[in-house]
Design a protein around this motif. Structure first.
Motif, PDB file in Angstrom:
ATOM      1  N   LEU A 133       1.101  -1.012   0.003  1.00  0.00           N
ATOM      2  CA  LEU A 133       0.394  -0.168   0.300  1.00  0.00           C
ATOM      3  C   LEU A 133       0.994   1.504  -0.034  1.00  0.00           C
ATOM      4  CD1 LEU A 133      -2.211  -1.626   2.722  1.00  0.00           C
ATOM      5  CD2 LEU A 133      -2.820  -1.305   0.266  1.00  0.00           C
ATOM      6  N   GLU A 134       0.834   2.281  -1.023  1.00  0.00           N
ATOM      7  CA  GLU A 134       1.655   3.412  -1.152  1.00  0.00           C
ATOM      8  C   GLU A 134       0.909   4.310  -0.507  1.00  0.00           C
ATOM      9  OE1 GLU A 134       3.607   5.706  -4.558  1.00  0.00           O
ATOM     10  OE2 GLU A 134       3.202   4.155  -5.063  1.00  0.00           O
ATOM     11  N   GLY A 135       0.867   5.258   0.704  1.00  0.00           N
ATOM     12  CA  GLY A 135       0.772   6.497   0.913  1.00  0.00           C
ATOM     13  C   GLY A 135      -1.060   5.915   1.484  1.00  0.00           C
ATOM     14  N   THR A 136      -1.326   4.947   1.493  1.00  0.00           N
ATOM     15  CA  THR A 136      -2.586   4.767   1.548  1.00  0.00           C
ATOM     16  C   THR A 136      -3.365   4.237   3.397  1.00  0.00           C
ATOM     17  OG1 THR A 136      -3.073   3.258   0.433  1.00  0.00           O
ATOM     18  CG2 THR A 136      -3.240   4.617  -0.880  1.00  0.00           C
ATOM     19  N   TYR A 137      -3.816   3.401   2.938  1.00  0.00           N
ATOM     20  CA  TYR A 137      -3.872   2.458   4.486  1.00  0.00           C
ATOM     21  C   TYR A 137      -2.577   1.768   5.452  1.00  0.00           C
ATOM     22  CZ  TYR A 137      -6.857  -0.988   7.485  1.00  0.00           C
ATOM     23  OH  TYR A 137      -7.322  -1.138   7.517  1.00  0.00           O
ATOM     24  N   PRO A 138      -3.126   1.910   6.446  1.00  0.00           N
ATOM     25  CA  PRO A 138      -4.222   2.059   7.112  1.00  0.00           C
ATOM     26  C   PRO A 138      -3.892   4.026   7.840  1.00  0.00           C
ATOM     27  CG  PRO A 138      -2.711   1.421   8.817  1.00  0.00           C
ATOM     28  CD  PRO A 138      -2.098   1.400   7.526  1.00  0.00           C
ATOM     29  N   TYR A 139      -3.764   4.699   7.221  1.00  0.00           N
ATOM     30  CA  TYR A 139      -2.477   5.892   7.882  1.00  0.00           C
ATOM     31  C   TYR A 139      -3.537   6.950   7.186  1.00  0.00           C
ATOM     32  CZ  TYR A 139       1.175   3.466  10.034  1.00  0.00           C
ATOM     33  OH  TYR A 139       2.056   2.791  11.064  1.00  0.00           O
ATOM     34  N   ILE A 140      -3.667   6.594   6.164  1.00  0.00           N
ATOM     35  CA  ILE A 140      -4.720   8.243   5.247  1.00  0.00           C
ATOM     36  C   ILE A 140      -6.165   7.778   5.288  1.00  0.00           C
ATOM     37  CG2 ILE A 140      -5.589   9.247   3.064  1.00  0.00           C
ATOM     38  CD1 ILE A 140      -3.109  10.196   4.744  1.00  0.00           C
ATOM     39  N   LYS A 141      -7.631   8.273   5.119  1.00  0.00           N
ATOM     40  CA  LYS A 141      -9.094   8.085   5.627  1.00  0.00           C
ATOM     41  C   LYS A 141      -9.737   8.120   4.069  1.00  0.00           C
ATOM     42  CE  LYS A 141     -11.153   7.016   8.901  1.00  0.00           C
ATOM     43  NZ  LYS A 141     -11.984   6.568   9.470  1.00  0.00           N
ATOM     44  N   GLY A 142     -10.327   7.322   4.420  1.00  0.00           N
ATOM     45  CA  GLY A 142     -11.109   7.522   2.314  1.00  0.00           C
ATOM     46  C   GLY A 142     -10.260   6.939   1.090  1.00  0.00           C
ATOM     47  N   GLY A 143     -11.123   7.173  -0.017  1.00  0.00           N
ATOM     48  CA  GLY A 143     -10.394   6.421  -1.355  1.00  0.00           C
ATOM     49  C   GLY A 143     -10.100   5.452  -1.205  1.00  0.00           C
ATOM     50  N   VAL A 144      -9.085   4.587  -1.425  1.00  0.00           N
ATOM     51  CA  VAL A 144      -8.567   3.461  -1.497  1.00  0.00           C
ATOM     52  C   VAL A 144      -8.355   3.293  -0.524  1.00  0.00           C
ATOM     53  CG1 VAL A 144      -6.434   2.571  -1.793  1.00  0.00           C
ATOM     54  CG2 VAL A 144      -7.338   4.036  -3.676  1.00  0.00           C
ATOM     55  N   SER A 145      -7.821   3.961   0.912  1.00  0.00           N
ATOM     56  CA  SER A 145      -7.839   3.073   2.650  1.00  0.00           C
ATOM     57  C   SER A 145      -9.682   2.581   2.495  1.00  0.00           C
ATOM     58  CB  SER A 145      -7.778   4.245   2.667  1.00  0.00           C
ATOM     59  OG  SER A 145      -6.134   4.928   3.237  1.00  0.00           O
ATOM     60  N   SER A 146     -10.631   3.570   2.545  1.00  0.00           N
ATOM     61  CA  SER A 146     -11.890   3.057   2.546  1.00  0.00           C
ATOM     62  C   SER A 146     -11.270   0.968   1.804  1.00  0.00           C
ATOM     63  CB  SER A 146     -12.487   3.613   1.876  1.00  0.00           C
ATOM     64  OG  SER A 146     -12.934   4.847   3.085  1.00  0.00           O
ATOM     65  N   TRP A 147     -11.376   1.637   0.719  1.00  0.00           N
ATOM     66  CA  TRP A 147     -11.762  -0.332   0.028  1.00  0.00           C
ATOM     67  C   TRP A 147     -10.816  -1.224   1.142  1.00  0.00           C
ATOM     68  CZ3 TRP A 147      -7.963  -2.775  -3.183  1.00  0.00           C
ATOM     69  CH2 TRP A 147      -8.834  -3.494  -3.094  1.00  0.00           C
ATOM     70  N   VAL A 148      -9.774  -0.710   1.153  1.00  0.00           N
ATOM     71  CA  VAL A 148      -8.918  -1.279   1.659  1.00  0.00           C
ATOM     72  C   VAL A 148      -9.507  -1.835   2.502  1.00  0.00           C
ATOM     73  CG1 VAL A 148      -6.448  -2.681   2.603  1.00  0.00           C
ATOM     74  CG2 VAL A 148      -6.321  -0.945   0.528  1.00  0.00           C
ATOM     75  N   HIS A 149      -9.757  -1.485   3.580  1.00  0.00           N
ATOM     76  CA  HIS A 149     -10.931  -1.994   5.029  1.00  0.00           C
ATOM     77  C   HIS A 149     -11.802  -2.756   4.767  1.00  0.00           C
ATOM     78  CE1 HIS A 149     -10.915  -1.176   8.828  1.00  0.00           C
ATOM     79  NE2 HIS A 149     -11.839  -1.315   8.900  1.00  0.00           N
ATOM     80  N   GLN A 150     -12.535  -2.408   3.635  1.00  0.00           N
ATOM     81  CA  GLN A 150     -13.708  -3.160   3.688  1.00  0.00           C
ATOM     82  C   GLN A 150     -12.836  -4.197   3.135  1.00  0.00           C
ATOM     83  OE1 GLN A 150     -15.997  -0.921   0.376  1.00  0.00           O
ATOM     84  NE2 GLN A 150     -16.150   0.598   2.246  1.00  0.00           N
ATOM     85  N   LEU A 151     -12.667  -4.691   2.266  1.00  0.00           N
ATOM     86  CA  LEU A 151     -11.853  -5.692   1.819  1.00  0.00           C
ATOM     87  C   LEU A 151     -11.645  -6.683   2.616  1.00  0.00           C
ATOM     88  CD1 LEU A 151     -11.033  -6.945  -1.103  1.00  0.00           C
ATOM     89  CD2 LEU A 151      -8.774  -6.023  -0.783  1.00  0.00           C
ATOM     90  N   VAL A 152     -10.731  -6.052   3.574  1.00  0.00           N
ATOM     91  CA  VAL A 152      -9.918  -6.761   4.695  1.00  0.00           C
ATOM     92  C   VAL A 152     -11.112  -7.138   5.477  1.00  0.00           C
ATOM     93  CG1 VAL A 152      -7.838  -6.756   6.725  1.00  0.00           C
ATOM     94  CG2 VAL A 152      -7.464  -5.812   4.601  1.00  0.00           C
TER      95      VAL A 152
END
Length: 94
Positions: free
Chosen positions: A15-34
């Motif tokens: 994960l480049e610059g996203t989950y879990p340190y940034i909210k929304g967008g790709v991070s939301s998708w990753v959190h939902q997937l996991v």
């Protein structure tokens, strides 16, 4: 030299610059997937610029995220690892 201890996982996410340190967008998708695949064990490798560019973890990490490694590409310290109850593997010098 003994093998480093690592958490077992089925899937590793880079994960480049996203989950879990940034909210929304790709991070939301990753959190939902996991979160929606509790039958799978995930490990995540976060790549960021510098620690000062990010705040703390923005999500409650699901139990099936068994390992989180955080790497900062432009920090002098280089990397850190975080995950409640999971220690990052340590390499031993010869």
């Amino acid at each position: 030299m003994p093998e480093p201890q690592t958490a077992e996982c089925d899937i590793t996410l880079l994960l480049e610059g996203t989950y879990p340190y940034i909210k929304g967008g790709v991070s939301s998708w990753v959190h939902q997937l996991v979160s929606r695949m509790p039958q799978r064990r995930f490990a995540a490798v976060f790549l960021g610029s510098r620690a000062r560019d990010y705040g703390g973890i923005q999500y409650s990490l699901p139990a099936n995220l068994t390992a989180l490694t955080t790497l900062y590409l432009f920090d002098e310290s280089g990397c850190s690892a975080a995950r409640a109850g999971v220690k990052a593997p340590r390499l031993q010098a010869d």
